[in-house]
Design a protein around this motif. Structure first.
Motif, PDB file in Angstrom:
ATOM      1  N   CYS A 189       6.216  45.337  22.028  1.00 62.24           N
ATOM      2  CA  CYS A 189       6.604  45.024  20.769  1.00 62.24           C
ATOM      3  C   CYS A 189       8.003  44.037  20.786  1.00 62.24           C
ATOM      4  O   CYS A 189       8.644  44.168  21.535  1.00 62.24           O
ATOM      5  CB  CYS A 189       7.005  46.435  20.190  1.00 62.24           C
ATOM      6  N   TYR A 191      10.555  43.776  18.768  1.00 68.53           N
ATOM      7  CA  TYR A 191      11.605  44.040  18.068  1.00 68.53           C
ATOM      8  C   TYR A 191      12.465  45.156  19.340  1.00 68.53           C
ATOM      9  O   TYR A 191      11.905  45.365  20.407  1.00 68.53           O
ATOM     10  CB  TYR A 191      11.329  45.104  16.892  1.00 68.53           C
ATOM     11  N   PHE A 195      16.803  52.720  19.393  1.00 68.06           N
ATOM     12  CA  PHE A 195      16.535  54.200  20.003  1.00 68.06           C
ATOM     13  C   PHE A 195      15.052  54.002  20.684  1.00 68.06           C
ATOM     14  O   PHE A 195      14.778  55.077  21.170  1.00 68.06           O
ATOM     15  CB  PHE A 195      16.247  55.129  18.726  1.00 68.06           C
ATOM     16  N   THR A 269       5.123  47.664  11.880  1.00 66.77           N
ATOM     17  CA  THR A 269       6.223  47.645  11.233  1.00 66.77           C
ATOM     18  C   THR A 269       6.159  47.578   9.802  1.00 66.77           C
ATOM     19  O   THR A 269       5.289  47.014   9.169  1.00 66.77           O
ATOM     20  CB  THR A 269       7.010  46.550  11.835  1.00 66.77           C
TER      21      THR A 269
HETATM   22  S1  SF4 Z   1      10.370  51.472  16.931  1.00 56.95           S
HETATM   23 FE1  SF4 Z   1      11.228  49.293  16.699  1.00 56.95          FE
HETATM   24  S2  SF4 Z   1      11.061  48.597  18.914  1.00 56.95           S
HETATM   25 FE2  SF4 Z   1       9.912  50.435  18.879  1.00 56.95          FE
HETATM   26  S3  SF4 Z   1       7.803  49.675  18.487  1.00 56.95           S
HETATM   27 FE3  SF4 Z   1       8.684  50.171  16.592  1.00 56.95          FE
HETATM   28  S4  SF4 Z   1       9.278  48.179  15.778  1.00 56.95           S
HETATM   29 FE4  SF4 Z   1       9.000  47.998  18.139  1.00 56.95          FE
END
Ligand code: SF4
Length: 529
Positions: A189, A191, A195, A269
């Motif tokens: 991912c 982002y 956490f 997302t």
């Molecule tokens: S929580 Fe954030 S970093 Fe983790 S998979 Fe979802 S969007 Fe991606």
């Protein structure tokens, strides 16, 4: 692609550990089905099973369905285990049982990859994804199937490209005994939510299978008997938006060809709401559910956890947009954040009412290794040892008891039957009504499928409509569905609703963990031999 060039034959027993009772595994729904016993076929272990040399016999056991027996261990020459942190104790228990038969035991998967030191008893630690570590493990077992004198740690440096992944060995699993089918298109991912351990474990540049692989997997799932829902377990289905757009027309075509036999679901997302071109194709491909990690409706909290992308559209507007394409939103929610205030529970409950989201997984914040949160809390001296007195390893800024009682209050109020069924009624009226009208296929008209539906209806009517203690609320909803001939909607909402109501009651009464990762209450769940 399988690993090749191994002439020695080894019998491998793949054992998937039991889950602890959890909000997201729907076990209170199973007695209402026609024999479901587990949540989803595990992708990782079935992938490894398919990758092993073609001449190696493999047995796959999911201990959520049945425990591995003496006969299984006596048959095997080596045991493979995989799982998540939540299954840690069960994995160590499988290792102990396999060692009683003097078998070498290897562990792979997300938990050991993040925390190798959780598993001191295993003979082989497979850290990372399918790759050179997997080949080395297979070569070592081919050479010598006895237990090594000390633990061997194998780390993947060169990963196998996902385009070279074999189709997971779904044929080894009793797929009809699972609540959902599972499939994976991408991993990773872009982002970096504070956490989350996904970017650290699987990278920020999503790796992908090809659309042709996905169609072949769907065909195989269908051949193995999966009907109903299939969940894309990708960390973020739109982690690579172009790839999602490449795949979707293939899914649409497959669904048209097969008569829309599968209802699809995924995790993505919330900024998917800004992509009508993706949402429209998802509707056409018969995606019916999207899990969005909304986490919190508080913009300051989203900023603090580096989840600003959730604010690219106002949250409620985003949820409505996704609903308008016929997709129900399921939401992850976290409590115990540094930004939480005494009034957070009330704000959250107001959000539940306004969003009309039926299913929200509400958990206490837990710091996972290999996350920025873990590093920050370690620096601040706020990481606590996992112990059985707490449901989180985070020293919250608010008093612990206050955070837990806020969580209990949210569970209790959000899942009152009247409130939950009102949200389902909204979904029926405004979300499900937007779904593609799909043809009834010969498969769906088959006697086997009708019989399955009748069994589920009988179970629901008897266990909820007659014996249940919220029958008035249930019948008000059910009669509306029956009048419209919406048997599928009735079955799906009642089964999941029953689980949510039962689990939330146990949670608000203190009989369930406030975190999916907590070790409290886990001891009792380790399966007996
Ligand atoms: S929580 Fe954030 S970093 Fe983790 S998979 Fe979802 S969007 Fe991606």
């Amino acid at each position: 692609m399988r690993v090749e060039g191994t002439e020695t034959v080894r019998r491998i027993l793949c054992v998937f550990p039991r889950y602890t009772s959890s909000f997201g595994t729907f076990e209170h729904a199973y007695p209402l089905t026609d024999g479901v016993q587990a949540f989803m076929p595990p992708q990782g272990l079935l992938l490894i099973a398919a990758y092993l040399p073609a001449n190696w016999p493999v047995r796959f056991i999911d201990e959520n369905i049945r425990a591995a027996t003496t006969e299984d261990f006596e048959w095997a020459e080596a045991v493979f285990v995989s799982g998540m942190h939540i299954q840690r104790q069960q994995m160590n228990d499988i290792c102990r049982r396999a060692h009683a038969f003097d078998l070498p035991v290897a562990i792979g998967g997300p938990s050991v990859s993040a925390c190798p030191d959780y598993y001191p008893s295993f003979d082989y630690l497979h850290v990372g994804e399918l790759g050179d570590a997997t080949n080395e493990l297979i070569a070592r077992l081919a050479r010598d199937p006895s237990r090594p004198p000390r633990q061997v740690v194998l780390k993947t440096v060169d990963r196998v490209a996902m385009t070279d992944f074999p189709i997971p060995a779904y044929e080894l699993a009793e797929v009809k005994k699972y609540f959902l089918g599972s499939i994976q298109y991408s991993s990773g991912c872009p982002y970096q939510c504070e956490f989350c351990d996904i970017p650290g474990l699987y990278g920020r540049n999503p790796r992908l299978k090809s659309p042709e692989q996905i169609l072949a997997e769907l065909d195989k799932l269908r051949e193995c008997g999966v009907t109903g829902s299939v969940y894309f377990v990708d960390d973020n289905f739109i982690g690579n938006r172009k790839a999602a757009l490449d795949l979707l027309p293939h899914l649409v075509e497959w669904q048209k060809r097969t008569g829309y036999v599968m209802r699809l679901a995924c995790e993505a997302t919330l900024n998917i709401a800004k992509r009508p071109e993706i949402l429209e194709k998802m509707r056409e491909a018969f995606f019916v559910t999207v899990f969005c990690g909304i986490e919190t409706p508080d913009p300051d909290a989203l900023k603090a956890m580096h989840k600003d992308h959730n604010m690219m559209v106002p949250i409620l507007e985003g949820v409505r947009t996704i609903n308008s394409y016929g997709m129900e939103v399921v939401s992850g929610i976290i409590m115990g954040l540094d930004t939480d205030k005494p009034e957070t529970a009330d704000a959250l409950l107001a959000f539940v009412d306004e969003s009309q989201i039926p299913l929200l997984t509400i958990n206490l914040l837990q710091a996972l290794p290999k996350t920025p949160l873990w590093d920050r809390l370690a620096r601040e001296g706020r990481l606590l040892d996992d112990d059985d007195s707490r449901d989180s390893n985070v020293a919250f800024l608010l008093p612990y008891d206050q955070v837990v009682s806020s969580w209990r209050k949210c569970m209790e109020v959000a899942y009152q039957p009247e409130k939950l069924y009102a949200r389902y009624q909204y979904q029926c009226d405004y979300t499900y009504a937007q779904r593609l009208k799909v043809p009834v296929t010969p498969e769906q008209k088959s006697w086997a499928n009708i019989r399955r539906g009748l069994i589920m209806l009988r179970n629901i009517f008897w266990k909820v409509g007659v014996l249940g203690d919220y029958k008035k609320v249930f019948w008000k909803f059910a009669l509306g569905r029956l009048r419209r001939g919406d048997f599928e909607g009735l079955i799906a909402s009642s089964m999941i609703g029953h689980h949510l109501i039962m689990f939330a009651r146990a949670a608000s009464g203190g009989q369930q963990n406030a975190s999916n990762y907590s070790i409290r209450l886990r001891e009792a769940s380790v399966p007996a031999e």
